[in-house]
Scaffold this active site. Structure first.
Site: not given
Length: 339
Positions: A122, A204, A207
């Protein structure tokens, strides 16, 4: 005495899980985990949290955080988490999370925290916001889990390293003072389906906010859902069959099987001889059918903001009662003067 002993022996295992309100929950989130949370209370003492304290480790607008948090809380109710049986709460409503996190910082070695791969990943993605909260994220996660004496923590593979750190912290504290925390077991669920993007089935289903064609959001309208599936990437050939060289069709088969309770093999048989267009149409329809009742329940919760707030308060009170008992034990064992 005998009755009390029997009750202790019969104590069900406790499950704790939390989800960050940092985006719009997707079909992937639902089929991968959320779908199963509503039924966990049948076999476990279940606690679920909207992890809003974790959400601010990355930049997020206040209005967005509030909306995301309310939306996620209502969605968790809509998927079947029962506030009468389960404990559902907002993390920031229980101050013990922040309190225990500070205490546990003093039983976490800097080297242990610095080895967390998610912090490294991150930090690379947002080099202008490498804050201490992001570094300390795993310790807050440990506090989340240990406050409730959780036996089992369902997590994705990317979070298992954090659970291992939690176990290390708990064991270190227990050894230094006396048994205080349940040492939890992290479990990567085997029941959920791993769902990939409709536009890039090698990645994937994310979100992130927005209305990308590759991501189906739980609250998408039927029209939007059908459009996204019609545009879903397929593969060479015309056979509806799972294969390593057919990631698009394999992903759609996985989605259909997870929605209908079947398997990829049974879906292959159902669509033998059918065109890709027919297959994608049916997967879209199955998605709409499954999400429609969830969306209806969600809307009923969001229509009454006062009732939603009351459910938040009730959940926070239940969670705080459990958390405070653990926290008081910790304060006393460390040696703080209590009044």
């Amino acid at each position: 005495m005998e009755e009390q002993t029997q009750k202790l022996q019969e104590r069900r295992k406790r499950v704790f899980s939390a989800i960050k309100p940092t985006g719009n929950p997707t079909l992937g989130n639902y089929l991968g985990a959320m779908k199963y949370w509503g039924g966990m209370g049948e076999n476990y003492d279940s606690l679920f949290a909207v992890a809003d304290l974790h959400a601010i480790t990355v930049a997020i607008e206040p209005k967005t955080l509030r909306e995301n948090s309310k939306r996620l809380f209502a969605l968790l109710l809509a998927i079947g988490i029962d506030p009468e049986r389960d404990v559902l709460f907002m993390q920031s409503h229980v101050t013990a999370h922040a309190e225990l996190s500070w205490l546990l910082n003093n039983y976490t070695m800097f080297g242990e925290a610095s080895r967390m791969t998610q912090f490294k990943d991150k930090s690379k993605k947002a080099p202008d916001n490498v804050n201490v909260g992001l570094f300390d994220y795993p310790v807050l996660m440990a506090a989340d889990i240990l406050l409730y004496q959780a036996d089992i923590v369902p997590v994705g593979e990317d979070q298992m390293q954090h659970v291992e750190l939690c176990r290390t912290i708990a064991t270190r504290f227990n050894n230094r003072y006396s048994p205080t925390f349940t040492v939890p077991e992290g479990k990567v669920p085997t029941y959920g389906a791993r769902i990939h993007s409709l536009s890039d089935p090698t990645k994937k289903m994310g979100k992130s906010e927005g209305n990308e064609d590759g991501t189906v959001f739980i609250l998408d309208t039927p029209e939007v859902i059908m459009r996204k599936f019609k545009r879903a990437v397929t593969d060479c050939g015309a056979e509806v069959k799972a294969a390593d060289d057919k990631p698009g069709i394999t992903n759609l088969l996985t989605i259909y099987a997870a929605l209908t309770g079947g398997t990829a093999e049974s879906a292959e048989r159902e669509f033998a001889g059918k065109s890709y267009a027919e297959f994608k149409q049916r997967v879209g329809e199955a998605t709409v059918d499954v999400l429609r009742p969830i969306q209806q329940k969600y809307e009923s919760y969001r229509r009454d903001d006062k009732a939603l707030s009351e459910l938040m308060l009730a959940g926070a009170q239940k969670a705080a009662g459990i958390a405070r008992r653990t926290l008081e034990k910790v304060y006393k064992k460390i040696g703080f003067v209590r009044i």
